[in-house]
Design a protein around this motif. Structure first.
Motif, PDB file in Angstrom:
ATOM      1  N   PRO A 176       0.593  -0.894  -0.017  1.00  0.00           N
ATOM      2  CA  PRO A 176      -0.259  -0.217  -0.537  1.00  0.00           C
ATOM      3  C   PRO A 176       1.012   1.213   0.323  1.00  0.00           C
ATOM      4  O   PRO A 176       0.462   2.172   0.575  1.00  0.00           O
ATOM      5  CB  PRO A 176      -0.667  -0.142   1.327  1.00  0.00           C
ATOM      6  N   GLY A 177       1.901   1.469  -0.903  1.00  0.00           N
ATOM      7  CA  GLY A 177       2.310   2.581  -1.014  1.00  0.00           C
ATOM      8  C   GLY A 177       1.772   3.080  -1.714  1.00  0.00           C
ATOM      9  O   GLY A 177       0.252   3.308  -2.476  1.00  0.00           O
ATOM     10  N   THR A 178       2.596   4.452  -2.733  1.00  0.00           N
ATOM     11  CA  THR A 178       1.753   5.596  -3.656  1.00  0.00           C
ATOM     12  C   THR A 178       1.523   4.714  -4.821  1.00  0.00           C
ATOM     13  O   THR A 178       0.258   4.527  -5.235  1.00  0.00           O
ATOM     14  CB  THR A 178       3.290   6.479  -3.941  1.00  0.00           C
ATOM     15  N   GLY A 202       0.971   2.247   9.615  1.00  0.00           N
ATOM     16  CA  GLY A 202       0.945   2.945   9.140  1.00  0.00           C
ATOM     17  C   GLY A 202       0.075   3.437   7.723  1.00  0.00           C
ATOM     18  O   GLY A 202      -0.873   3.750   8.154  1.00  0.00           O
ATOM     19  N   SER A 203       0.918   2.682   7.303  1.00  0.00           N
ATOM     20  CA  SER A 203       0.434   2.253   6.204  1.00  0.00           C
ATOM     21  C   SER A 203      -1.116   1.875   5.725  1.00  0.00           C
ATOM     22  O   SER A 203      -1.905   2.272   4.949  1.00  0.00           O
ATOM     23  CB  SER A 203       1.135   1.774   5.350  1.00  0.00           C
ATOM     24  N   ALA A 325       4.493  16.177   8.405  1.00  0.00           N
ATOM     25  CA  ALA A 325       4.279  15.397   7.319  1.00  0.00           C
ATOM     26  C   ALA A 325       2.788  14.972   7.918  1.00  0.00           C
ATOM     27  O   ALA A 325       3.322  14.394   9.177  1.00  0.00           O
ATOM     28  CB  ALA A 325       5.202  14.579   6.693  1.00  0.00           C
ATOM     29  N   GLY A 326       2.284  14.659   6.648  1.00  0.00           N
ATOM     30  CA  GLY A 326       0.910  13.561   6.890  1.00  0.00           C
ATOM     31  C   GLY A 326       1.614  12.370   6.520  1.00  0.00           C
ATOM     32  O   GLY A 326       2.485  12.518   6.508  1.00  0.00           O
ATOM     33  N   PRO A 327       0.366  11.320   6.812  1.00  0.00           N
ATOM     34  CA  PRO A 327       0.098  10.333   6.859  1.00  0.00           C
ATOM     35  C   PRO A 327       0.510   9.677   5.420  1.00  0.00           C
ATOM     36  O   PRO A 327       1.103   8.231   5.759  1.00  0.00           O
ATOM     37  CB  PRO A 327      -0.760   9.368   7.101  1.00  0.00           C
ATOM     38  N   GLY A 328       0.527   9.949   4.498  1.00  0.00           N
ATOM     39  CA  GLY A 328      -0.135   9.807   3.142  1.00  0.00           C
ATOM     40  C   GLY A 328       1.611   9.296   2.259  1.00  0.00           C
ATOM     41  O   GLY A 328       2.655   9.847   2.952  1.00  0.00           O
ATOM     42  N   PRO A 329       1.492   8.716   1.411  1.00  0.00           N
ATOM     43  CA  PRO A 329       3.343   8.054   1.477  1.00  0.00           C
ATOM     44  C   PRO A 329       3.793   8.898   0.454  1.00  0.00           C
ATOM     45  O   PRO A 329       5.270   8.541   0.721  1.00  0.00           O
ATOM     46  CB  PRO A 329       3.146   7.154   0.753  1.00  0.00           C
TER      47      PRO A 329
END
Length: 347
Positions: A176-178, A202-203, A325-329
């Motif tokens: 579940p990366g970008t 987290g991801s 930074a937020g949680p996005g990758p």
């Protein structure tokens, strides 16, 4: 102009370099956003295969996920491009070989890759020069953040098309990366039932925040029939695992690359009548990605966790999360952002 230059493994500088001039057939773009990619990290660590194969060497200027506004055009280029927000294809084929003539310039043996292959300077700079033929216009209302996510989105859309999913069919995304999250978003937009498998808590939690309920680790993955599996990870064990998880007569799509060889038993493919598809490039998926973003079917912007200037790129490549930074990758770079100590007087 200022540019981020990788001078060797884990060695870098923000340098003053010559401002590009649009050669015949080229445009110069004022860069507004650039995405930091896993490929960039591999160059930073020195593990990228192109370095050992001789397709790339230091020093190099990274940056292949970008958006910006055309500032000038060279001879033979329509001047109406000036002022248009654009993104561009990373893969620049020779244009004359059999593959290029067949529409497959992204696998041209003699291709350049912007910021990656053949010494072609990338977009981690205030400006970048690219062929006009590589440009894709961004519709009005599509901001620079979404524009710089077109390239990874093109890879993801190609994965979904390669999986040949029908509405209601079940997809499992590994990693579940970008790219994996974009695959999930495009597949959901096509009506598929989407599941994701990963390792980091987290991801996985971030994937849930995007509305995906079927989010698992390998240990918790339910025994479900998956019509297709997309491997968007960098784990050398998962290509074989994908074949174990897909339904007979299903499809496995490989877009993630491990740092070491991944072994697949072709008997497992043949005896289950499984189709395997490889995806190298976003090129054939760029136009479709722009359409999905423009109509709102897919919104990639929540994946961006932070935006830094050129002076913050080295730390990001080294794995340091930007403050706040937020949680996005995904981390983006705004090359126009100067450190306060370097701002010209009066700014």
């Amino acid at each position: 102009m200022r540019a981020f230059v990788l001078t060797g493994p884990r060695e870098f500088e923000v340098q003053e370099v010559e401002t590009p001039t649009a050669a015949p057939g080229q445009v110069v773009v004022d860069v507004e956003r650039v995405g930091v990619c896993g490929t960039d990290v591999e160059f930073f660590t020195g593990e990228m295969q192109y370095l050992t194969e001789g397709h790339a060497r230091f020093p190099m200027r990274l940056g292949h996920e970008w958006s910006g506004t055309v500032a000038s055009v060279g001879a033979g280029v329509d001047e109406s491009w000036v002022g248009h927000r654009v993104t561009g294809d990373t893969m620049l084929g020779c244009g004359v070989c059999r593959r290029c003539r067949g529409g497959h310039q992204h696998v041209c043996q003699d291709r350049f890759e912007v910021g990656i292959r053949g010494g072609y300077a990338g977009a981690l700079a205030e400006q970048v020069a690219v062929p006009a033929t590589s440009l894709h216009a961004l519709p009005e209302g599509l901001d620079p953040v979404a524009g710089a996510l077109v390239e990874p989105g093109g890879n993801a859309l190609r994965c979904v098309l390669g999986a040949q999913l029908e509405p209601g069919e079940r997809l499992l995304v590994l990693g579940p990366g970008t790219i994996g999250l974009l695959v999930a978003l495009f597949a959901r937009a096509r009506g598929a039932e989407v599941h994701l498998m990963g390792r980091s808590a987290g991801s996985l939690e971030f994937a849930r925040s995007l509305g995906f309920e079927g989010v698992w680790t390998d240990d918790t993955l339910p025994d479900l029939p998956f019509d297709a599996v997309v491997d968007a990870s960098n784990a050398p064990s998962l290509p074989a695992r994908a074949i174990e998880l897909v339904e007979p007569a299903g499809r496995v799509v490989y877009v993630g690359l491990a740092g070491s060889p991944s072994l697949v038993d072709t008997r497992a493919l043949a005896l289950a009548d499984v189709t395997a598809v490889g995806v190298l490039s976003a090129s054939p998926g760029l136009a479709g990605t722009i359409e999905h973003y423009a109509c709102g079917a897919v919104d990639p912007r929540p994946l961006v966790s932070a935006t830094v200037g050129l002076d913050g790129v080295g730390a990001v490549l080294a794995g340091v999360r930007p403050t706040g930074a937020g949680p996005g990758p995904k981390v983006h770079v705004d090359p126009r952002r100067w450190p306060p100590s370097l701002l010209p007087q009066g700014h």
